[in-house]
Design a protein around this motif. Structure first.
Motif, short mmCIF file in Angstrom:
data_model
loop_
_atom_site.label_atom_id
_atom_site.label_comp_id
_atom_site.label_asym_id
_atom_site.label_seq_id
_atom_site.Cartn_x
_atom_site.Cartn_y
_atom_site.Cartn_z
N ASN A 162 0.84 -1.20 0.00
CA ASN A 162 0.00 0.00 0.00
C ASN A 162 0.88 1.25 0.00
O ASN A 162 2.11 1.16 -0.05
CB ASN A 162 -0.97 -0.03 1.19
N GLN A 163 0.25 2.41 0.06
CA GLN A 163 0.96 3.69 0.01
C GLN A 163 2.06 3.79 1.06
O GLN A 163 3.14 4.31 0.81
CB GLN A 163 -0.04 4.84 0.24
N GLU A 164 1.78 3.23 2.24
CA GLU A 164 2.75 3.33 3.35
C GLU A 164 3.87 2.31 3.21
O GLU A 164 4.76 2.26 4.03
CB GLU A 164 2.05 3.11 4.70
N GLY A 165 3.79 1.48 2.19
CA GLY A 165 4.82 0.47 2.00
C GLY A 165 4.60 -0.77 2.84
O GLY A 165 5.53 -1.53 3.08
N TRP B 84 2.51 -4.46 3.45
CA TRP B 84 1.87 -5.50 2.65
C TRP B 84 0.43 -5.66 3.07
O TRP B 84 0.12 -5.73 4.25
CB TRP B 84 2.60 -6.84 2.82
N GLU B 85 -0.48 -5.71 2.11
CA GLU B 85 -1.87 -6.04 2.43
C GLU B 85 -2.42 -6.92 1.32
O GLU B 85 -1.83 -7.04 0.25
CB GLU B 85 -2.71 -4.79 2.61
N ILE B 86 -3.58 -7.53 1.60
CA ILE B 86 -4.17 -8.45 0.63
C ILE B 86 -4.44 -7.71 -0.67
O ILE B 86 -4.97 -6.60 -0.68
CB ILE B 86 -5.50 -9.02 1.18
N SER B 87 -4.08 -8.33 -1.77
CA SER B 87 -4.19 -7.69 -3.08
C SER B 87 -5.63 -7.35 -3.42
O SER B 87 -6.55 -8.14 -3.20
CB SER B 87 -3.62 -8.63 -4.14
N SER B 88 -5.80 -6.16 -3.97
CA SER B 88 -7.14 -5.72 -4.34
C SER B 88 -7.65 -6.45 -5.58
O SER B 88 -8.82 -6.38 -5.92
CB SER B 88 -7.14 -4.21 -4.59
N LEU B 89 -6.76 -7.13 -6.27
CA LEU B 89 -7.18 -7.87 -7.46
C LEU B 89 -7.86 -9.19 -7.11
O LEU B 89 -8.51 -9.81 -7.95
CB LEU B 89 -5.97 -8.17 -8.36
N LEU B 90 -7.67 -9.64 -5.85
CA LEU B 90 -8.27 -10.92 -5.45
C LEU B 90 -9.77 -10.80 -5.37
O LEU B 90 -10.28 -9.83 -4.82
CB LEU B 90 -7.73 -11.34 -4.08
N ALA B 91 -10.45 -11.75 -5.91
CA ALA B 91 -11.91 -11.70 -5.86
C ALA B 91 -12.49 -13.10 -5.86
O ALA B 91 -11.89 -14.03 -6.38
CB ALA B 91 -12.42 -10.93 -7.07
N ASP B 92 -13.65 -13.20 -5.27
CA ASP B 92 -14.35 -14.48 -5.22
C ASP B 92 -15.06 -14.72 -6.54
O ASP B 92 -16.28 -14.79 -6.59
CB ASP B 92 -15.36 -14.47 -4.06
N VAL B 93 -14.31 -14.80 -7.60
CA VAL B 93 -14.92 -15.00 -8.92
C VAL B 93 -14.50 -16.36 -9.45
O VAL B 93 -13.45 -16.86 -9.09
CB VAL B 93 -14.49 -13.90 -9.92
N PRO B 94 -15.32 -16.97 -10.32
CA PRO B 94 -14.92 -18.25 -10.89
C PRO B 94 -13.81 -18.03 -11.92
O PRO B 94 -13.80 -16.99 -12.60
CB PRO B 94 -16.19 -18.77 -11.55
N PRO B 95 -12.90 -18.96 -12.03
CA PRO B 95 -11.85 -18.82 -13.03
C PRO B 95 -12.43 -18.91 -14.44
O PRO B 95 -13.46 -19.55 -14.64
CB PRO B 95 -10.92 -20.01 -12.77
N THR B 96 -11.80 -18.25 -15.38
CA THR B 96 -12.21 -18.39 -16.78
C THR B 96 -11.90 -19.81 -17.22
O THR B 96 -11.16 -20.53 -16.55
CB THR B 96 -11.42 -17.43 -17.67
N SER B 97 -12.45 -20.19 -18.36
CA SER B 97 -12.23 -21.58 -18.77
C SER B 97 -10.76 -21.81 -19.11
O SER B 97 -10.22 -22.90 -18.90
CB SER B 97 -13.14 -21.94 -19.94
N LYS B 98 -10.08 -20.79 -19.59
CA LYS B 98 -8.66 -20.94 -19.86
C LYS B 98 -7.89 -21.12 -18.54
O LYS B 98 -7.01 -21.97 -18.43
CB LYS B 98 -8.15 -19.69 -20.59
N GLN B 99 -8.28 -20.32 -17.55
CA GLN B 99 -7.64 -20.45 -16.23
C GLN B 99 -7.93 -21.82 -15.63
O GLN B 99 -7.07 -22.45 -15.03
CB GLN B 99 -8.14 -19.35 -15.31
N GLN B 100 -9.18 -22.24 -15.82
CA GLN B 100 -9.59 -23.54 -15.30
C GLN B 100 -8.69 -24.64 -15.85
O GLN B 100 -8.29 -25.57 -15.15
CB GLN B 100 -11.05 -23.79 -15.72
N LYS B 101 -8.36 -24.53 -17.13
CA LYS B 101 -7.49 -25.52 -17.76
C LYS B 101 -6.10 -25.50 -17.12
O LYS B 101 -5.52 -26.54 -16.84
CB LYS B 101 -7.36 -25.23 -19.26
#
Length: 859
Positions: free
Chosen positions: A683-686, A688-705
């Motif tokens: 974060n701004q202060e340097g 570490w925190e949990i990434s904001s990109l993480l989400a409870d979404v299903p993987p795409t079919s390519k990712q699933q593979k």
RNA sequence: GCCGAUGUGGCGAAAUGGCAGACGCAACGGACUUAAAAUCCGUUUUCGCGAAAGCGGAGUGCGGGUUCGAGUCCCGCCAUCGGCACCA
């Protein structure tokens, strides 16, 4: 703040998790009957070759095999096994003793210090050992049982009728001492006058002491021997079912060195003696033109004629004074001398001269040979040098000026003339047997095991001597500890150092203790058994514990059913340097214990893998003198334990010899940091925190593979011990998820479990961090279940396959996965490039490999 | 001498007989930055042609062979490493 920022905080998370595992005894493996034991799970015993805790500490070679077994242990736990993964110390040994001689510091003190250091180093790497099972061969509670096993060996004999060791009480002959599996014999030892000590064969390099480079001579001394030769046949045969590298099996087989042949009696002219020789080529008996005895042969004096006595005595003196080095050096140049005596060849009554020569070894066969110079290289050389007659008896003879040691057809050989070698052998052997002149015999190169050392720092023998007779201590007097001493050198008279302990030696008015000690191999012959039940005061391991960890049987079953299931340690990883000695000795002891009914399996180690040596960055063997030694502690400080583990596995195939590379370590370190950043961001202060990109979404079919391909590859590769390619696949996975807008948490959950056996600290930490924000991360990662892959997700709807003309790729075509051969062919031929290439030519053949390629053969 | 293992880019390596070089290192280029480090993106077996996309040839120690097709199988060599070494 001035300190360089670390790519991820391994220096904080590694000690944290190590402390927690330690505190919670995360990796404790309960025995049957103990709390927490789950009888429904299958067992897995994964073993490392325990180290000698040297003063130098760990080097990077140790963690190679240890990381491999740790990955297996952690993987098997995740797969739902009861895993036995122990560690201990092979702590008796010469270096501690020599250090003691130099400094006066007791070996027990230095050993304890070294063990402490080794243990700390191992714990820093995060190995999942069950430390409650730690063993140390120098503990009285341990060597009590080493001595106890010796008593069992001493008190048994090998019954040739049953091919088994049996209690000596079942022996009905009149001299039990002549058949015991442990016996006393006068045997030549490697005596180093300069060091004032006896050395093990392994400590003698080219006839000189490994330490100091002083000459070593052979000196006969009274020694304890173990009758391993009785097991020669079984040690070869019972290798068959083992999952060991073929090379190692072969090495052991060759070491045991079985040869089929015959013993043939030659009577000595003008004397009552007869001498028997061993030969693998009884079919060449008619070509024997002289006989050779080993200089040490007991009949030499009796048969030597008066006029040759002086010369023979001089020759024998010369040979016995030679060091091993001299003998090896002169190996090519044959020496010998005529005794004046003659033997009678039993097949043709021919009179042949008897020589002595040091190319005939007393320790093999009968110590005497019939010499057939025409068909044996050594005899040929000797005959040429001393002008002895040469007679060809195996044809066809193509070259009269060369020895022919191959097979052929017997000639000039009376009753076996015209027979091929194999037939000739059988016929002549039968002929000899009928007349009592010979016998079919099997010989082995393997010698009995010289089991005593003139040392201080080893297990004393539980043996006492009374009027020149040995007997054993009662079991109740075990353990027998070495006496306290301040001077660890052998005595001036060459007696072992224990001879200095006058009080200790005196057992009673009439009896004294044995002053030799056991070799270092003794403790390592059975340590894997002690791990099953390391604190047991009443048995080397309880029957139940031994049976469970060696066979998986929880209940005691009919013993014979065990022979069907080989059992034993499920995986044993260590260096090739133990291919013969340790692994042969341990198998031998195990078989004795099996025969006597103390253990459940015929063989101790079901599967064996040898890790390859790690070389220095200069591609040379690591050594202090070359200054190319890599210290694992430095790697851990600079990159962390997970990086060390991962690099050791990523270098290349486990079995292969491979050089160390510092930038390679940085590479895997970067990979781990990338995994960290899949989950965490600054974060701004340097912080570490949990990434904001993480989400409870299903993987795409390519990712699933990618996810399922990774589960599949990592699972299969771990099972095949192909750790380097498993890591590659996890790198592919990580690359796939690096540049995405939303990162499915479920994918990371999978990755962390797959990576956990390799990088346990990082994955535990990320798992626990994720649990703060997402569901599905409850508990420790080590308590999770290994995931299964779904093959149906791996199937591509459309695939691109190459189209070849005469085996060369000319184009590619994308087709539906189930496209018929005809349609595939049609599509391939329709390609413009293929049209062009086949234009005006005859298509002779079209090969279609479904899902793989099309090859058009044109003429 | 005998036995065994290995031989693939600049390096560590990968490839159930089916697109050689996955993955990583190093190197080079780019983005971000005042700059650097770190990070991210890209190129990278080699030779020839081409401004380029690309096209073509060669290529897994060497020489043969089997096969539609060979790093992979077979035969014969060479080199390196490891073990044994007068075992009759």
């Amino acid at each position: 703040m001035s300190e360089k920022r670390k790519p991820y905080p391994y220096d904080q998370i590694e000690p944290k998790w190590q402390a927690l595992w330690n505190q919670e005894e995360t990796f404790r493996a309960p025995n049957p009957g103990q709390s927490g034991f789950d009888p429904k799970k299958p067992k897995y015993f994964v073993l490392d070759m325990f180290p000698y805790p040297s003063g130098d500490g760990l080097h990077v070679g140790h963690p190679e095999g240890y990381t491999a077994t740790d990955i297996i242990a952690r993987f098997k736990r995740l797969k739902g096994f009861n895993v036995l993964h122990p560690m201990g110390w092979d702590a008796f040994g010469l270096p501690a003793e020599q250090y003691a001689i130099k400094t006066g510091q007791h070996p027990a003190v230095t050993t304890e210090r070294n063990v402490e250091r080794f243990k700390k180093q191992l714990q820093r790497i995060g190995f999942s050992y069950d430390w409650s099972r730690e063993v140390n061969t120098t503990d009285p509670g341990y060597f009590k049982w080493t001595q106890w096993i010796f008593l069992k060996i001493y008190n048994s004999w090998f019954n040739p009728a049953t091919h088994k060791a049996e209690p000596i009480s079942t022996y009905t002959g009149n001299d039990p001492d002549s058949v015991r599996l442990a016996y006393v014999a006068e045997a030549p030892v490697n005596w180093c006058p300069e060091l004032g000590t006896v050395l093990a064969n392994e400590e003698v390099i080219d006839g000189k002491s490994e330490v100091g480079g002083f000459p070593v001579i052979r000196k006969p001394m009274r020694q304890w021997m173990l009758r391993i030769t009785a097991y020669a046949e079984r040690l070869i045969k019972e290798l068959e079912g083992l999952d060991w590298p073929e090379g190692i099996k072969l090495l052991q087989t060759n070491w045991i060195g079985k040869s089929d042949g015959a013993r043939v009696e030659f009577s000595i002219l003008d004397s009552g003696f007869s001498i028997s020789v061993f030969t693998t080529r009884p079919d060449t008996l008619f070509g024997a033109t002289y006989m050779v005895l080993s200089p040490e042969h007991p009949l030499v004096d009796s048969i030597t004629t008066r006029e040759h006595a002086d010369a023979v005595a001089a020759y024998r003196a010369e040979i016995s004074g030679k060091s091993d080095l001299d003998r090896t050096d002169l190996a090519k140049d044959k020496t010998g001398i005529f005794t004046g005596a003659f033997a009678i060849n039993p097949v043709n009554q021919e009179k042949i001269p008897i020589w002595i020569a040091d190319y005939v070894l007393m320790g093999y066969g009968t110590g005497a040979i019939m010499a057939v110079p025409a068909h044996d290289e050594r005899d040929w050389e000797f005959a040429k040098k001393f002008g002895l007659p040469i007679r060809f008896v195996v044809g066809p003879v193509e070259n009269e000026d060369a020895c022919f040691s191959g097979q052929g057809t017997s000639i000039n050989s009376g009753i076996i003339d015209g027979l091929p070698t194999d037939e000739a052998k059988k016929t002549i052997t039968a002929w000899l047997e009928e007349r009592g002149l010979g016998q079919k015999t099997v010989n082995y190169k393997l010698r009995d095991w010289l089991f005593s050392r003139q040392r201080y720092w080893g297990e004393p023998f539980p043996v006492i001597w009374k009027s020149g007779q040995h007997s054993t201590l009662p079991e109740t007097e075990l353990p027998l500890a070495p006496p306290p001493l301040e001077d660890f050198k052998p005595t001036e008279s060459g007696e072992p150092p224990l001879a200095r302990a006058a009080d200790w030696i005196r057992y009673s008015d009439a009896a004294t203790r044995e002053t030799n000690t056991m070799p270092q191999w003794a403790g390592s012959c059975w340590y894997y058994l002690r791990y099953c039940d390391p604190q047991n005061p009443d048995r080397f391991a309880s029957e139940e514990a031994e049976r469970y960890w060696m066979t998986g049987a929880v209940k005691i079953e009919n013993r014979d059913s065990k022979i069907q299931n080989p059992g034993g340690v499920d995986l044993y990883v260590g260096g090739t340097e133990h291919a013969v000695l340790h692994l042969l000795y341990a198998r031998f002891w195990h078989k004795v214990l099996y025969d006597l009914g103390y253990v459940s399996t015929v063989e101790p180690f079901q599967k064996l893998v040898n890790q390859g040596m790690i070389l220095g960055t200069d591609n040379q063997k690591m050594s202090k003198s070359r200054g190319n030694v890599i210290n694992p502690d430095d790697i851990i400080t600079d990159y962390g334990a997970d990086s060390l583990r991962l690099y050791e596995m990523f270098m290349g195939p486990l079995e292969q010899v491979k050089p160390w590379s510092m930038s390679g370590v940085e590479g895997v370190h970067r990979f781990l940091a990338r995994v960290w950043r899949l989950v965490m961001e600054e974060n701004q202060e340097g912080n570490w925190e949990i990434s904001s990109l993480l989400a409870d979404v299903p993987p795409t079919s390519k990712q699933q593979k990618v996810i399922h391909a990774t589960i599949k590859k990592v699972t299969q590769d771990i099972e095949a011990l192909a750790f380097n390619t498993a890591i590659s696949q996890m790198m592919v996975f990580t690359n796939e998820f690096t540049n995405v807008e939303a990162r499915p948490v479920s994918a990371l959950r999978t990755l962390l479990i797959l990576l956990n056996p390799f990088a346990p600290h990082l994955t535990e930490e990320l798992w626990s961090l994720l649990s703060e924000k997402f569901a599905g991360f409850e508990g420790q990662i080590v308590a999770q279940t290994w995931q299964a892959w779904d093959d149906t997700l791996l199937i591509e709807d459309e695939i691109e396959i190459p189209v070849q003309i005469n085996g060369k790729v000319r184009d590619r075509v994308t087709i539906k996965k189930d496209l018929s051969q005809e349609d595939t062919t049609a599509q391939a031929l329709a390609l413009p490039k293929i049209q062009e290439a086949t234009a005006g030519k005859t298509v002779r053949k079209i090969i279609v490999v479904p899902g793989k390629l099309v090859n058009v053969v044109v003429g």
